[in-house]
Design a protein around this motif. Structure first.
Motif, PDB file in Angstrom:
ATOM      1  N   VAL A 151       0.835  -1.203   0.000  1.00 54.28           N
ATOM      2  CA  VAL A 151       0.000   0.000   0.000  1.00 54.28           C
ATOM      3  C   VAL A 151       0.868   1.251   0.000  1.00 54.28           C
ATOM      4  O   VAL A 151       0.575   2.232  -0.699  1.00 54.28           O
ATOM      5  CB  VAL A 151      -0.955  -0.017   1.209  1.00 54.28           C
ATOM      6  CG1 VAL A 151      -1.669   1.323   1.350  1.00 54.28           C
ATOM      7  CG2 VAL A 151      -1.976  -1.138   1.052  1.00 54.28           C
ATOM      8  N   ARG A 152       1.957   1.242   0.752  1.00 50.97           N
ATOM      9  CA  ARG A 152       2.853   2.396   0.774  1.00 50.97           C
ATOM     10  C   ARG A 152       3.428   2.661  -0.625  1.00 50.97           C
ATOM     11  O   ARG A 152       3.533   3.809  -1.059  1.00 50.97           O
ATOM     12  CB  ARG A 152       3.986   2.163   1.778  1.00 50.97           C
ATOM     13  CG  ARG A 152       4.951   3.331   1.898  1.00 50.97           C
ATOM     14  CD  ARG A 152       5.487   3.531   3.307  1.00 50.97           C
ATOM     15  NE  ARG A 152       5.892   2.301   3.950  1.00 50.97           N
ATOM     16  CZ  ARG A 152       7.166   1.965   4.197  1.00 50.97           C
ATOM     17  NH1 ARG A 152       8.139   2.749   3.797  1.00 50.97           N
ATOM     18  NH2 ARG A 152       7.454   0.856   4.836  1.00 50.97           N
ATOM     19  N   ALA A 153       3.799   1.592  -1.330  1.00 51.81           N
ATOM     20  CA  ALA A 153       4.323   1.758  -2.687  1.00 51.81           C
ATOM     21  C   ALA A 153       3.233   2.203  -3.658  1.00 51.81           C
ATOM     22  O   ALA A 153       3.470   3.050  -4.525  1.00 51.81           O
ATOM     23  CB  ALA A 153       4.943   0.447  -3.159  1.00 51.81           C
ATOM     24  N   TRP A 154       2.042   1.653  -3.523  1.00 50.49           N
ATOM     25  CA  TRP A 154       0.955   1.976  -4.449  1.00 50.49           C
ATOM     26  C   TRP A 154       0.531   3.437  -4.370  1.00 50.49           C
ATOM     27  O   TRP A 154       0.277   4.067  -5.391  1.00 50.49           O
ATOM     28  CB  TRP A 154      -0.239   1.083  -4.160  1.00 50.49           C
ATOM     29  CG  TRP A 154      -0.145  -0.279  -4.799  1.00 50.49           C
ATOM     30  CD1 TRP A 154       0.835  -0.736  -5.633  1.00 50.49           C
ATOM     31  CD2 TRP A 154      -1.078  -1.346  -4.644  1.00 50.49           C
ATOM     32  NE1 TRP A 154       0.569  -2.034  -6.010  1.00 50.49           N
ATOM     33  CE2 TRP A 154      -0.598  -2.432  -5.424  1.00 50.49           C
ATOM     34  CE3 TRP A 154      -2.254  -1.508  -3.925  1.00 50.49           C
ATOM     35  CZ2 TRP A 154      -1.276  -3.655  -5.503  1.00 50.49           C
ATOM     36  CZ3 TRP A 154      -2.932  -2.717  -3.996  1.00 50.49           C
ATOM     37  CH2 TRP A 154      -2.453  -3.794  -4.783  1.00 50.49           C
ATOM     38  N   VAL A 155       0.401   3.958  -3.168  1.00 57.96           N
ATOM     39  CA  VAL A 155      -0.107   5.330  -3.025  1.00 57.96           C
ATOM     40  C   VAL A 155       1.018   6.353  -2.898  1.00 57.96           C
ATOM     41  O   VAL A 155       0.773   7.527  -2.624  1.00 57.96           O
ATOM     42  CB  VAL A 155      -1.064   5.453  -1.825  1.00 57.96           C
ATOM     43  CG1 VAL A 155      -2.232   4.509  -1.976  1.00 57.96           C
ATOM     44  CG2 VAL A 155      -0.349   5.205  -0.503  1.00 57.96           C
ATOM     45  N   ALA A 156       2.270   5.894  -3.091  1.00 58.44           N
ATOM     46  CA  ALA A 156       3.444   6.771  -3.070  1.00 58.44           C
ATOM     47  C   ALA A 156       3.551   7.533  -1.758  1.00 58.44           C
ATOM     48  O   ALA A 156       3.853   8.729  -1.737  1.00 58.44           O
ATOM     49  CB  ALA A 156       3.399   7.738  -4.255  1.00 58.44           C
ATOM     50  N   ALA A 157       3.291   6.847  -0.648  1.00 55.35           N
ATOM     51  CA  ALA A 157       3.407   7.469   0.667  1.00 55.35           C
ATOM     52  C   ALA A 157       4.859   7.422   1.123  1.00 55.35           C
ATOM     53  O   ALA A 157       5.537   6.411   0.941  1.00 55.35           O
ATOM     54  CB  ALA A 157       2.508   6.757   1.675  1.00 55.35           C
ATOM     55  N   ASP A 158       5.327   8.520   1.711  1.00 54.81           N
ATOM     56  CA  ASP A 158       6.706   8.546   2.189  1.00 54.81           C
ATOM     57  C   ASP A 158       6.820   8.184   3.660  1.00 54.81           C
ATOM     58  O   ASP A 158       7.884   8.276   4.251  1.00 54.81           O
ATOM     59  CB  ASP A 158       7.326   9.923   1.938  1.00 54.81           C
ATOM     60  CG  ASP A 158       6.507  11.046   2.564  1.00 54.81           C
ATOM     61  OD1 ASP A 158       5.485  10.741   3.213  1.00 54.81           O
ATOM     62  OD2 ASP A 158       6.886  12.216   2.387  1.00 54.81           O
ATOM     63  N   THR A 159       5.722   7.794   4.260  1.00 52.98           N
ATOM     64  CA  THR A 159       5.710   7.320   5.644  1.00 52.98           C
ATOM     65  C   THR A 159       4.937   6.003   5.709  1.00 52.98           C
ATOM     66  O   THR A 159       4.141   5.695   4.811  1.00 52.98           O
ATOM     67  CB  THR A 159       5.039   8.336   6.572  1.00 52.98           C
ATOM     68  OG1 THR A 159       3.688   8.556   6.128  1.00 52.98           O
ATOM     69  CG2 THR A 159       5.797   9.651   6.592  1.00 52.98           C
ATOM     70  N   PRO A 160       5.150   5.206   6.753  1.00 53.86           N
ATOM     71  CA  PRO A 160       4.389   3.956   6.883  1.00 53.86           C
ATOM     72  C   PRO A 160       2.884   4.198   6.874  1.00 53.86           C
ATOM     73  O   PRO A 160       2.406   5.223   7.375  1.00 53.86           O
ATOM     74  CB  PRO A 160       4.860   3.401   8.228  1.00 53.86           C
ATOM     75  CG  PRO A 160       6.217   3.988   8.417  1.00 53.86           C
ATOM     76  CD  PRO A 160       6.144   5.363   7.819  1.00 53.86           C
ATOM     77  N   VAL A 161       2.149   3.272   6.331  1.00 54.27           N
ATOM     78  CA  VAL A 161       0.688   3.405   6.241  1.00 54.27           C
ATOM     79  C   VAL A 161       0.016   2.364   7.140  1.00 54.27           C
ATOM     80  O   VAL A 161      -1.099   1.933   6.878  1.00 54.27           O
ATOM     81  CB  VAL A 161       0.199   3.263   4.783  1.00 54.27           C
ATOM     82  CG1 VAL A 161       0.710   4.414   3.942  1.00 54.27           C
ATOM     83  CG2 VAL A 161       0.647   1.932   4.181  1.00 54.27           C
ATOM     84  N   TRP A 162       0.722   1.974   8.207  1.00 57.19           N
ATOM     85  CA  TRP A 162       0.182   0.968   9.112  1.00 57.19           C
ATOM     86  C   TRP A 162      -1.220   1.294   9.612  1.00 57.19           C
ATOM     87  O   TRP A 162      -2.092   0.415   9.632  1.00 57.19           O
ATOM     88  CB  TRP A 162       1.126   0.789  10.304  1.00 57.19           C
ATOM     89  CG  TRP A 162       2.144  -0.277  10.086  1.00 57.19           C
ATOM     90  CD1 TRP A 162       3.487  -0.125  10.002  1.00 57.19           C
ATOM     91  CD2 TRP A 162       1.892  -1.670   9.912  1.00 57.19           C
ATOM     92  NE1 TRP A 162       4.099  -1.334   9.782  1.00 57.19           N
ATOM     93  CE2 TRP A 162       3.134  -2.307   9.718  1.00 57.19           C
ATOM     94  CE3 TRP A 162       0.734  -2.444   9.889  1.00 57.19           C
ATOM     95  CZ2 TRP A 162       3.262  -3.669   9.518  1.00 57.19           C
ATOM     96  CZ3 TRP A 162       0.848  -3.807   9.684  1.00 57.19           C
ATOM     97  CH2 TRP A 162       2.097  -4.400   9.505  1.00 57.19           C
ATOM     98  N   PRO A 163      -1.488   2.535  10.050  1.00 52.97           N
ATOM     99  CA  PRO A 163      -2.829   2.811  10.557  1.00 52.97           C
ATOM    100  C   PRO A 163      -3.932   2.525   9.539  1.00 52.97           C
ATOM    101  O   PRO A 163      -4.992   2.001   9.896  1.00 52.97           O
ATOM    102  CB  PRO A 163      -2.771   4.297  10.927  1.00 52.97           C
ATOM    103  CG  PRO A 163      -1.330   4.545  11.231  1.00 52.97           C
ATOM    104  CD  PRO A 163      -0.585   3.690  10.244  1.00 52.97           C
ATOM    105  N   ALA A 164      -3.697   2.861   8.278  1.00 57.40           N
ATOM    106  CA  ALA A 164      -4.710   2.621   7.254  1.00 57.40           C
ATOM    107  C   ALA A 164      -4.930   1.131   7.032  1.00 57.40           C
ATOM    108  O   ALA A 164      -6.065   0.663   6.897  1.00 57.40           O
ATOM    109  CB  ALA A 164      -4.298   3.290   5.944  1.00 57.40           C
ATOM    110  N   VAL A 165      -3.838   0.373   6.983  1.00 54.78           N
ATOM    111  CA  VAL A 165      -3.946  -1.080   6.790  1.00 54.78           C
ATOM    112  C   VAL A 165      -4.686  -1.721   7.956  1.00 54.78           C
ATOM    113  O   VAL A 165      -5.605  -2.522   7.768  1.00 54.78           O
ATOM    114  CB  VAL A 165      -2.546  -1.700   6.619  1.00 54.78           C
ATOM    115  CG1 VAL A 165      -2.602  -3.219   6.671  1.00 54.78           C
ATOM    116  CG2 VAL A 165      -1.925  -1.240   5.302  1.00 54.78           C
ATOM    117  N   VAL A 166      -4.307  -1.353   9.174  1.00 52.32           N
ATOM    118  CA  VAL A 166      -4.938  -1.943  10.350  1.00 52.32           C
ATOM    119  C   VAL A 166      -6.404  -1.531  10.440  1.00 52.32           C
ATOM    120  O   VAL A 166      -7.265  -2.324  10.835  1.00 52.32           O
ATOM    121  CB  VAL A 166      -4.170  -1.550  11.627  1.00 52.32           C
ATOM    122  CG1 VAL A 166      -4.894  -2.025  12.882  1.00 52.32           C
ATOM    123  CG2 VAL A 166      -2.764  -2.136  11.587  1.00 52.32           C
TER     124      VAL A 166
END
Length: 439
Positions: A151-166
């Motif tokens: 998900v981090r690679a897909w949405v080009a996020a420069d920070t972890p996206v753990w909260p969204a995944v969880v």
């Protein structure tokens, strides 16, 4: 805000551990592998390891995973042209379970040799159940680790996206199928597609490298032999593969690697079908009289019905779906392929004669589609203004709490597992939850 989100993620982790622990605590009273789908998923492995064949009749007679009525129904199925009891499910769940089974079998064998126990190496006793449950819980954790990277690679996020995944995990059917009902195929389905997507991220980051394509092919093959409809997620691989055009050498190497990875698993499924059905290629569900109504899919009911409708039981997933559309519009390569894969999943599920999927916590058949929805929610968070992000997080936390409450109702039998249940009935069921929790 960051501390509060970390605290909320910790709560989700505790909830997951409690749900998982409740399943382990029950093993002395009833099998953790119980259930019709669960049993047939497992029999591919148990029959091969204990009997050295795929003749399931004696396995069904000896198993402790079915009620008498379901055992009689299974044994009463018309035999195949090979003279075997049919098994409409794929071999994927059993294939992934093999290492955990071997650990359990080694423990039982060593215990017998040392005189520490007299357990039979039957594949059904508590040692096998505990090892298999622990193994699949570990697999669930790995799948979420992969999902965060993807998900981090897909949405080009420069920070972890753990909260969204969880958040999506806690508000979705995965909360149940990756903690309580691990012997269903849905946790493995999500893992396989997450592994496929991660391998494609690596392939995109290192063009011309072969191993990510071999891994992607193997992951796609695992997805297919776990739940046949997951073949549609091969569109993710196609989108990354076509992005290498017009470098024909890379295209050939990538295709060759993917085929090399997928072929062993697909051939294993063909071999299994031949052993059980006497034919190399079989529509195994059709053999048992189950089919699709392709011209009359039940889209509205599959998504919005109290009878396990995806958005009815898990309303926050509708928000994530809106995010998926936005992400797909901005990233029409991978995002577009993911959206088409989710739409294809919805079509197949809605066209299935049993569109409510029997006993189901929400609409469990959308398992792999939850990975793109995680990306959709992450994209919303990344794109929204600060005020909207606050509202989104508030909705996500409420949705997770509601989903846990409904999981308790479903887990304890306070609401029906196989009939429509309205929101009103879910709220009213709190009165009987205390008694039902004695499950």
């Amino acid at each position: 805000a960051e501390r509060r989100l970390r605290g909320w993620m910790g709560v989700c982790g505790v909830v997951g551990v409690l749900l998982f622990g409740s399943q382990l605590a029950e093993i002395s009273a009833r099998s953790a592998l119980r259930g019709y789908d669960n049993t047939f998923n497992y029999l591919w492995l148990r029959s091969a390891m204990v009997d050295g064949d795929w003749d399931f009749r004696n396995d069904l007679e000896q198993c402790n995973t079915l009620t008498p009525a379901y055992r009689a129904a299974a044994l009463g199925l018309p035999v195949t042209s090979a003279g075997r009891v049919p098994n409409k499910y794929g071999v994927g769940w059993s294939l992934v379970t093999l290492p955990f089974y071997l650990v359990a079998d080694g423990m039982v064998a060593a215990g017998r040799w040392l005189g520490l126990n007299s357990l039979e190496r039957d594949g059904f006793n508590p040692v096998y159940q505990i090892c298999i449950q622990m193994g699949h819980a570990l697999l669930a954790l790995v799948s979420l680790l992969l999902a965060e990277r993807v998900v981090r690679a897909w949405v080009a996020a420069d920070t972890p996206v753990w909260p969204a995944v969880v958040a999506l995990w806690a508000a979705s059917p995965l909360l149940y199928y990756q903690t309580v009902d691990l012997s269903m195929s849905h946790g493995v389905a999500f893992f396989a597609v997450a592994l496929l997507a991660w391998a494609l991220v690596r392939a995109k980051a290192a063009p011309g490298t072969m191993w990510p394509w071999v891994l992607a092919g193997a992951a796609w093959g695992l997805a297919v032999v776990t739940r046949f409809q997951l073949a549609i997620f091969g569109l993710l691989a196609v989108s990354v593969w076509l992005a290498q055009w017009p470098d024909k050498a890379r295209l050939v190497r990538a295709a060759g690697g993917a085929i090399a990875g997928a072929a062993p698993l697909i051939l294993l499924q063909l071999w299994a079908w031949h052993a059980v059905y006497g034919h190399w290629l079989v529509f195994s569900y059709g053999v048992e009289g189950e089919g699709f109504h392709w011209r009359h899919p039940e889209f509205a009911r599959s998504l919005f019905s109290p009878w396990h409708g995806l958005f009815y039981w898990h309303p926050f997933l509708l928000v994530a779906t809106l995010g998926l559309f936005g992400w797909a519009w901005r990233c029409r390569g991978t995002g577009g392929a993911a959206l088409v894969a989710v739409a294809g999943t919805a079509y197949v599920n809605a066209a299935w004669w049993c569109w409510w999927f029997g006993s189901s916590f929400g609409l469990r058949a959308y398992d792999a589609a939850l990975l793109p929805l995680m990306a959709g929610f992450a994209w919303l968070l990344r794109s929204a203004a600060r005020r909207w992000r606050t509202l989104l997080w508030g909705a996500a936390i409420l949705a997770g709490a509601w989903n846990f409450y409904v999981a308790l109702l479903y887990r304890s039998g306070a609401i029906s597992r196989s009939q429509p249940v309205t929101w009103g009935q879910m709220v009213e069921a709190v009165r009987g939850l205390g008694d039902a929790m004695r499950f």
